[in-house]
Design a protein around this motif. Structure first.
Motif, short mmCIF file in Angstrom:
data_model
loop_
_atom_site.label_atom_id
_atom_site.label_comp_id
_atom_site.label_asym_id
_atom_site.label_seq_id
_atom_site.Cartn_x
_atom_site.Cartn_y
_atom_site.Cartn_z
N HIS A 85 33.19 27.52 27.16
CA HIS A 85 32.63 26.97 25.92
C HIS A 85 31.59 25.92 26.31
O HIS A 85 31.91 24.96 27.03
N VAL A 86 30.36 26.10 25.83
CA VAL A 86 29.27 25.18 26.17
C VAL A 86 28.82 24.45 24.91
O VAL A 86 28.33 25.07 23.96
N ASN A 87 28.99 23.12 24.90
CA ASN A 87 28.55 22.29 23.78
C ASN A 87 27.14 21.77 24.08
O ASN A 87 26.96 20.82 24.84
N ASN A 88 26.16 22.45 23.49
CA ASN A 88 24.76 22.14 23.79
C ASN A 88 23.95 21.71 22.56
O ASN A 88 22.91 21.08 22.71
N ARG A 114 30.11 13.86 17.73
CA ARG A 114 31.16 14.49 16.91
C ARG A 114 31.16 16.01 17.14
O ARG A 114 32.21 16.63 17.29
N GLY A 115 29.96 16.60 17.20
CA GLY A 115 29.86 18.05 17.41
C GLY A 115 30.49 18.48 18.73
O GLY A 115 31.21 19.48 18.79
N THR A 116 30.23 17.71 19.77
CA THR A 116 30.82 18.02 21.08
C THR A 116 32.33 17.83 21.05
O THR A 116 33.08 18.66 21.57
N TRP A 117 32.78 16.75 20.42
CA TRP A 117 34.23 16.50 20.32
C TRP A 117 34.94 17.63 19.56
O TRP A 117 35.99 18.11 20.01
N HIS A 132 43.90 28.57 31.20
CA HIS A 132 42.65 28.48 31.98
C HIS A 132 41.47 28.34 31.03
O HIS A 132 41.57 28.62 29.84
N GLY A 133 40.34 27.93 31.58
CA GLY A 133 39.11 27.83 30.80
C GLY A 133 38.20 26.74 31.33
O GLY A 133 38.64 25.82 32.03
N SER A 134 36.91 26.88 31.04
CA SER A 134 35.91 25.89 31.46
C SER A 134 35.06 25.48 30.27
O SER A 134 34.47 26.33 29.60
N ILE A 135 35.02 24.18 30.00
CA ILE A 135 34.17 23.63 28.94
C ILE A 135 33.06 22.84 29.62
O ILE A 135 33.32 22.05 30.53
N VAL A 136 31.83 23.07 29.18
CA VAL A 136 30.68 22.35 29.74
C VAL A 136 29.96 21.64 28.59
O VAL A 136 29.54 22.27 27.62
N ASN A 137 29.83 20.33 28.71
CA ASN A 137 29.15 19.53 27.70
C ASN A 137 27.77 19.12 28.20
O ASN A 137 27.63 18.68 29.34
N ILE A 138 26.76 19.29 27.35
CA ILE A 138 25.40 18.93 27.76
C ILE A 138 25.10 17.49 27.34
O ILE A 138 24.94 17.20 26.16
#
Length: 245
Positions: A85-88, A114-117, A132-138
Motif C-alpha cells: 500500500h503506497v500513500n502518495n 490524515r490521508g496517510t494515517w 505480511h505486507g509493506s506500506i510505503v509513505n511518500i
C-alpha cells in the motif's frame, strides 16, 4: 527473472499522474496487480486503461475515512488480498506564513497527514491478519529541512516520518513493514509550474546537478515494496540527488 513483486496486490493513492502514476507503472511492470486511486475519476480511469493488465481504477478522497476503508476493501475483494500500500496522494497550497490562510494549512495537512494515517490504518488492519505486507509513505525533503512558503506542506511531510516510525513499531511483530520515501526536486507537473528561475536555482544546488524523474522515486518504492527490503521497517529513504544530505 520474474518481477520483484510478482503476483502481489498493491494500492497506490494519487496515481492519476506524476510520481503516483510512475509508482503504479513500475509495480505493474514487476508483476503486481495494482489499484490506482485518485480524486480525479476520469484521470485515474485513463491512467489505468493506459497501463492495462491486472489494474483497478478507484476514485477516492483520502481524507474521507469511509472512502479510504472502501478502497482497501474493494481492492482486497478484487485481488484476494493486499500486499503493498503506497500513500502518495498530496496537494500544495503554498504561501508565506503571513499570507497563508488557516484553510490552506488545514487542507494540506489533512490530505498528506490524515490521508496517510487513514491509509496506514486501513491497510495495516488487512496486513496484520495476513501476517505480511509493506506500506510505503511518500514524505518529502521539505519535511526534513523545511521550505519557505510551505509551512503547511513541510509540517505534514515531517509528520509523515513520525507517523511511519510509530506505526512501524506497532505492527512489526505482525510481519508488516512501514517505510517512507523522501523525494527531493522531481520533474512533475507540480514542479514544472514553478517559475523557471526558481527551478533552475534549486536544481543548481543539488550535488548531482539535475532534478530527478518520477521513475527514480518509483524505483525506491519498488525496493521497499519487495522482499529485497525484508528486514527494513521505520526507515526513511532520501531520493534527492544528494540535496540536503
Amino acid at each position: 527473472m520474474s518481477g520483484l513483486v510478482e503476483g502481489k496486490a498493491a494500492i497506490v493513492t494519487g496515481a492519476g499522474q506524476g510520481i503516483g502514476l510512475a509508482i503504479a507503472t513500475v509495480l505493474r511492470e514487476h508483476g503486481a496487480k495494482v489499484a490506482l486511486v485518485d480524486l480525479d475519476g476520469d484521470r485515474v480511469k485513463q491512467a489505468a486503461a493506459d497501463l492495462g493488465g491486472d489494474v483497478l481504477a478507484l476514485t477516492c478522497d483520502v481524507t474521507d475515512e469511509q472512502a479510504v476503508d472502501r478502497v482497501v476493501r474493494e481492492a482486497v475483494e478484487e485481488f484476494g488480498g493486499l500486499d503493498v500500500h503506497v500513500n502518495n496522494a498530496g496537494i500544495t497550497r503554498d504561501a508565506s506564513l503571513r499570507k497563508m490562510s488557516a484553510d490552506d494549512f488545514d487542507e494540506v495537512v489533512n490530505v498528506h497527514l490524515r490521508g496517510t494515517w487513514l491509509g496506514v490504518r486501513a491497510a495495516s488492519a488487512v496486513m496484520r491478519d495476513a501476517g505480511h505486507g509493506s506500506i510505503v509513505n511518500i514524505s518529502s525533503l521539505s519535511g526534513k529541512s523545511g521550505n519557505p512558503g510551505q509551512t503547511n506542506y513541510s509540517a505534514a511531510k515531517a509528520g509523515i516520518v513520525g507517523l511511519t516510525k510509530a506505526a512501524a513499531k506497532e505492527v512489526a511483530h505482525k510481519g508488516v513493514r512501514i517505510n517512507a520515501v523522501q523525494p527531493g526536486l522531481i520533474r512533475t507537473a507540480m514542479t514544472e509550474a514553478m517559475p523557471p528561475d526558481v527551478f533552475a536555482e534549486r536544481e543548481a544546488a543539488i550535488p548531482m546537478k539535475r532534478a530527478g524523474e518520477p521513475a527514480e522515486v518509483a524505483g525506491a518504492v519498488l525496493f521497499l515494496a519487495s522482499e529485497l527490503s525484508s528486514y527494513m521497517t521505520g526507515a526513511v529513504l532520501e531520493v534527492g540527488g544528494g540535496r540536503l544530505m
